[in-house]
Design a protein around this motif. Structure first.
Motif, PDB file in Angstrom:
ATOM      1  N   THR A   2      -3.541  -5.733  -4.184  1.00 28.17           N
ATOM      2  CA  THR A   2      -4.212  -4.586  -3.583  1.00 28.17           C
ATOM      3  C   THR A   2      -3.777  -4.512  -1.946  1.00 28.17           C
ATOM      4  O   THR A   2      -2.978  -5.294  -1.618  1.00 28.17           O
ATOM      5  N   GLU A   4      -5.436  -4.840   1.801  1.00 27.74           N
ATOM      6  CA  GLU A   4      -6.481  -5.638   2.580  1.00 27.74           C
ATOM      7  C   GLU A   4      -6.579  -4.949   3.948  1.00 27.74           C
ATOM      8  O   GLU A   4      -5.414  -5.023   4.554  1.00 27.74           O
ATOM      9  N   PRO A   5      -7.684  -4.511   4.520  1.00 25.35           N
ATOM     10  CA  PRO A   5      -7.908  -4.400   5.875  1.00 25.35           C
ATOM     11  C   PRO A   5      -7.259  -5.482   6.728  1.00 25.35           C
ATOM     12  O   PRO A   5      -7.320  -6.678   6.459  1.00 25.35           O
ATOM     13  N   TYR A   6      -6.638  -5.168   8.039  1.00 24.95           N
ATOM     14  CA  TYR A   6      -5.638  -6.049   8.588  1.00 24.95           C
ATOM     15  C   TYR A   6      -6.047  -5.880   9.951  1.00 24.95           C
ATOM     16  O   TYR A   6      -6.294  -5.115  10.572  1.00 24.95           O
ATOM     17  N   HIS A 219       3.071  -4.366   5.632  1.00 22.46           N
ATOM     18  CA  HIS A 219       2.054  -4.218   6.311  1.00 22.46           C
ATOM     19  C   HIS A 219       1.955  -2.479   6.625  1.00 22.46           C
ATOM     20  O   HIS A 219       3.116  -2.110   6.732  1.00 22.46           O
ATOM     21  N   PHE A 234      -3.323  -2.130   7.066  1.00 26.94           N
ATOM     22  CA  PHE A 234      -3.709  -3.079   5.744  1.00 26.94           C
ATOM     23  C   PHE A 234      -2.611  -4.049   5.775  1.00 26.94           C
ATOM     24  O   PHE A 234      -1.518  -3.638   6.059  1.00 26.94           O
ATOM     25  N   ARG A 235      -3.013  -4.953   5.018  1.00 21.82           N
ATOM     26  CA  ARG A 235      -1.843  -6.002   4.368  1.00 21.82           C
ATOM     27  C   ARG A 235      -1.569  -5.510   3.005  1.00 21.82           C
ATOM     28  O   ARG A 235      -2.479  -5.143   2.149  1.00 21.82           O
ATOM     29  N   SER A 236      -0.190  -5.303   2.639  1.00 24.57           N
ATOM     30  CA  SER A 236      -0.049  -4.654   1.303  1.00 24.57           C
ATOM     31  C   SER A 236       0.811  -6.051   0.640  1.00 24.57           C
ATOM     32  O   SER A 236       1.777  -6.286   1.209  1.00 24.57           O
ATOM     33  N   ASP A 251      -4.302  -0.383  -9.578  1.00 24.94           N
ATOM     34  CA  ASP A 251      -4.553  -0.668  -8.138  1.00 24.94           C
ATOM     35  C   ASP A 251      -3.506  -0.111  -7.158  1.00 24.94           C
ATOM     36  O   ASP A 251      -4.137   0.028  -5.954  1.00 24.94           O
ATOM     37  N   ALA A 255      -5.173   2.128  -4.098  1.00 26.27           N
ATOM     38  CA  ALA A 255      -4.825   1.873  -2.770  1.00 26.27           C
ATOM     39  C   ALA A 255      -4.204   3.232  -2.341  1.00 26.27           C
ATOM     40  O   ALA A 255      -4.554   3.630  -1.085  1.00 26.27           O
TER      41      ALA A 255
END
Length: 272
Positions: A2, A4-6, A219, A234-236, A251, A255
């Motif tokens: 997924t 994630e907020p970064y 990112h 986000f971290r991807s 997923d 995203a």
């Protein structure tokens, strides 16, 4: 898998950043005619990161890239590469534009060798480097062709090869596949991801395409409408996937929906 907020400072403080952008803003013009392209923003990019910047037209994405490239000077703030201020263009930053920006009077080999030649290298050495890079992007057999003899996708490969021949520390790419058809774009995106995995280059990639960003990036920065600011980061990990159908995986689609929602919120604010 997924997104994630970064928070940039958590993983990559400024002292460890390959590319450190601090308090960066850009205003064109003065007084009532002033256009605020970017308001102060911070970004820290580690060595080997693949950072994609997405946002609506006019949000300052290309301005950000031009500031990192040294084509523009900041109104406020700094851009540093390995702790040194960027004050103009340099061979340590390779740039690929929306169009190939090739010299039509030069053949492919001469186009790709142009950077080393401009840096004072001998013709023989520059040509050896250019041939090695053309081999890397699958165009060695087209070295003596001219740009007008190539397809759009092949011209963009030449542009990428030219940027790589100086062995830059950072690749700056401004929507390089925007003008290509979908099938060619998908092929080249897969090639770019493989190239990044092989070389470990630090890449700053500007795009309108959320799907493109999710497919490529380690990112992702989502920009707000002008004046541009970081709306979210986000971290991807989708670029680690070997699934050829990753772009339709649930997923991945979720995203993409999250980022569309963020951009939609900004659009609704503009309408109010």
């Amino acid at each position: 898998m997924t997104i994630e907020p970064y928070q940039w400072a958590v993983r990559c403080p400024e002292t460890e950043a390959k590319l450190a952008i601090r308090g960066l803003s850009k205003t064109f013009g003065t007084g009532a005619e002033a256009v605020h392209a970017l308001v102060p923003l911070d970004l820290m990019v580690a060595d080997g990161d693949f950072l994609c910047v997405v946002g609506p037209s006019g949000c300052g994405k290309t301005t950000l890239l031009n500031l990192v490239a040294g084509f523009e000077t900041p109104s406020t703030g700094t851009v540093r590469l390995d702790g040194k201020d960027i004050s103009g263009p340099g061979a340590e930053r390779g740039v690929v534009f929306q169009q190939g920006a090739l010299f039509n009077w030069m053949n492919v080999l001469e186009n790709v060798a142009f950077g080393p030649r401009a840096c004072g290298e001998s013709k023989a050495l520059a040509h050896r480097k250019a041939l090695a890079t053309l081999d890397m992007v699958g165009l060695k057999d087209f070295a003596l062709k001219y740009p007008y003899q190539l397809s759009g996708g092949m011209q963009q490969r030449v542009g990428i090869a030219r940027a790589l021949t100086n062995d830059p520390q950072v690749l700056l790419m401004d929507e390089p596949f925007a003008a290509l058809d979908q099938q060619t774009r998908e092929t080249l995106l897969a090639e770019i991801r493989q190239l990044w995995q092989r070389t470990g280059k630090t890449i700053l990639w500007i795009t309108h395409s959320i799907e493109e960003a999710l497919f490529l990036a380690t990112h992702i920065v989502v920009m707000s409408p002008r004046p541009g600011r970081v709306r979210a980061a986000f971290r991807s990990r989708f670029n680690e996937s070997k699934d050829p159908l990753i772009t339709v995986a649930p997923d991945f689609v979720e995203a993409k929906r999250q980022i569309i929602h963020l951009l939609g919120q900004d659009a609704n604010k503009e309408e109010v």
